[in-house]
Design a protein around this motif. Structure first.
Motif, mmCIF file in Angstrom:
data_model
loop_
_atom_site.group_PDB
_atom_site.id
_atom_site.type_symbol
_atom_site.label_atom_id
_atom_site.label_comp_id
_atom_site.label_asym_id
_atom_site.label_seq_id
_atom_site.Cartn_x
_atom_site.Cartn_y
_atom_site.Cartn_z
ATOM 1 N N VAL A 168 0.657 -3.041 -6.443
ATOM 2 C CA VAL A 168 -0.148 -1.755 -5.760
ATOM 3 C C VAL A 168 0.565 -1.133 -4.693
ATOM 4 C CG1 VAL A 168 -2.270 -0.703 -4.936
ATOM 5 C CG2 VAL A 168 -2.308 -2.298 -7.057
ATOM 6 N N GLU A 169 0.906 -2.130 -3.858
ATOM 7 C CA GLU A 169 1.772 -1.822 -2.453
ATOM 8 C C GLU A 169 3.002 -1.031 -2.716
ATOM 9 O OE1 GLU A 169 2.557 -3.413 1.945
ATOM 10 O OE2 GLU A 169 1.703 -4.910 0.512
ATOM 11 N N ARG A 170 3.659 -1.778 -3.627
ATOM 12 C CA ARG A 170 4.946 -1.128 -3.903
ATOM 13 C C ARG A 170 4.954 0.076 -4.694
ATOM 14 N NH1 ARG A 170 7.219 -5.546 -7.096
ATOM 15 N NH2 ARG A 170 7.116 -6.779 -5.259
ATOM 16 N N LEU A 171 3.983 0.159 -5.603
ATOM 17 C CA LEU A 171 3.801 1.653 -6.172
ATOM 18 C C LEU A 171 3.369 2.876 -5.180
ATOM 19 C CD1 LEU A 171 3.412 3.482 -8.693
ATOM 20 C CD2 LEU A 171 1.016 2.748 -8.589
ATOM 21 N N ILE A 172 2.508 2.370 -4.231
ATOM 22 C CA ILE A 172 2.240 3.398 -3.147
ATOM 23 C C ILE A 172 3.237 3.600 -2.110
ATOM 24 C CG2 ILE A 172 0.478 3.912 -1.346
ATOM 25 C CD1 ILE A 172 -1.692 2.007 -2.564
ATOM 26 N N ASP A 173 3.919 2.615 -1.758
ATOM 27 C CA ASP A 173 5.254 2.872 -0.942
ATOM 28 C C ASP A 173 6.125 3.678 -1.593
ATOM 29 O OD1 ASP A 173 4.167 1.423 1.352
ATOM 30 O OD2 ASP A 173 5.005 -0.474 0.664
ATOM 31 N N THR A 174 6.195 3.502 -2.700
ATOM 32 C CA THR A 174 7.496 4.181 -3.567
ATOM 33 C C THR A 174 6.909 5.884 -3.729
ATOM 34 O OG1 THR A 174 8.112 2.454 -4.758
ATOM 35 C CG2 THR A 174 8.558 4.685 -5.788
ATOM 36 N N LEU A 175 5.584 6.030 -3.881
ATOM 37 C CA LEU A 175 5.037 7.410 -3.684
ATOM 38 C C LEU A 175 5.305 8.249 -2.562
ATOM 39 C CD1 LEU A 175 1.921 6.962 -6.082
ATOM 40 C CD2 LEU A 175 3.971 8.012 -6.649
ATOM 41 N N PHE A 176 5.119 7.566 -1.391
ATOM 42 C CA PHE A 176 4.947 7.882 0.118
ATOM 43 C C PHE A 176 6.232 7.339 0.766
ATOM 44 C CE2 PHE A 176 0.430 7.999 -1.159
ATOM 45 C CZ PHE A 176 -0.012 9.355 -0.752
ATOM 46 N N PHE A 177 7.432 7.474 0.101
ATOM 47 C CA PHE A 177 8.711 6.927 0.497
ATOM 48 C C PHE A 177 9.127 7.367 1.828
ATOM 49 C CE2 PHE A 177 9.757 10.317 -2.334
ATOM 50 C CZ PHE A 177 10.974 10.853 -1.515
ATOM 51 N N LEU A 178 8.756 8.794 2.278
ATOM 52 C CA LEU A 178 8.935 9.275 3.577
ATOM 53 C C LEU A 178 8.232 8.868 4.509
ATOM 54 C CD1 LEU A 178 9.686 13.059 2.297
ATOM 55 C CD2 LEU A 178 11.553 11.207 2.760
ATOM 56 N N ASP A 179 6.865 8.238 4.475
ATOM 57 C CA ASP A 179 6.319 7.721 5.476
ATOM 58 C C ASP A 179 6.639 6.413 6.005
ATOM 59 O OD1 ASP A 179 3.930 7.510 7.236
ATOM 60 O OD2 ASP A 179 2.708 7.143 5.846
ATOM 61 N N ARG A 180 7.422 6.336 6.769
ATOM 62 C CA ARG A 180 7.975 4.846 7.342
ATOM 63 C C ARG A 180 8.414 5.080 8.778
ATOM 64 N NH1 ARG A 180 12.466 2.502 4.561
ATOM 65 N NH2 ARG A 180 11.330 3.098 2.639
ATOM 66 N N GLN A 181 8.166 3.859 9.563
ATOM 67 C CA GLN A 181 8.687 3.764 11.122
ATOM 68 C C GLN A 181 9.749 2.734 11.081
ATOM 69 O OE1 GLN A 181 5.735 3.281 14.002
ATOM 70 N NE2 GLN A 181 4.667 5.027 13.625
#
Length: 91
Positions: free
Chosen positions: A53-66
Motif C-alpha cells: 500500500v505504501e509503495r502504491l501511494i508513494d508512486t501516486l504522490f511521487f512529487l511529494d518528498r524531502q
C-alpha cells in the motif's frame, strides 16, 4: 547520529481549503477502515508497515518528498510533530 525525523522539516502553514477537504476525506476513509480518526491512510500505511500500500501511494504522490523521504513517511512524521494542528491552538 541524526535520524530521518531529525532531518524532517514540518510545514505548519495553512493548507488550501481544497487540500484540507481531501485530507478530511482521507481521514474519514481511514476511520471507516478501523484506523485512528485523525490519521491519513498514508501515515497508517507507513506506521503499520503495509509495504504494498505504501509503495502504491508513494508512486501516486511521487512529487511529494524531502530528499529520500517519500510521501507516506512524510505523512507519518507530520502526524508525529502534529503538523496539521493550528499553530495558534494550544496542544
Amino acid at each position: 547520529m541524526a535520524t530521518k525525523l531529525d532531518l524532517y522539516r514540518p510545514d505548519f502553514g495553512r493548507r488550501p481549503y481544497w487540500l484540507a477537504l481531501l485530507i478530511a476525506i482521507d481521514q474519514l476513509a481511514n476511520a471507516a477502515l478501523a484506523g485512528y480518526p485523525d490519521e491519513t491512510i498514508s501515515s497508517r500505511a507507513h506506521r503499520e508497515g503495509w509495504t504494498h500500500v505504501e509503495r502504491l501511494i508513494d508512486t501516486l504522490f511521487f512529487l511529494d518528498r524531502q530528499g529520500g523521504v517519500r510521501h507516506c513517511e512524510l505523512a507519518y512524521y507530520g502526524e508525529l510533530v502534529r503538523e496539521h494542528f493550528p499553530v495558534d491552538m494550544p496542544a
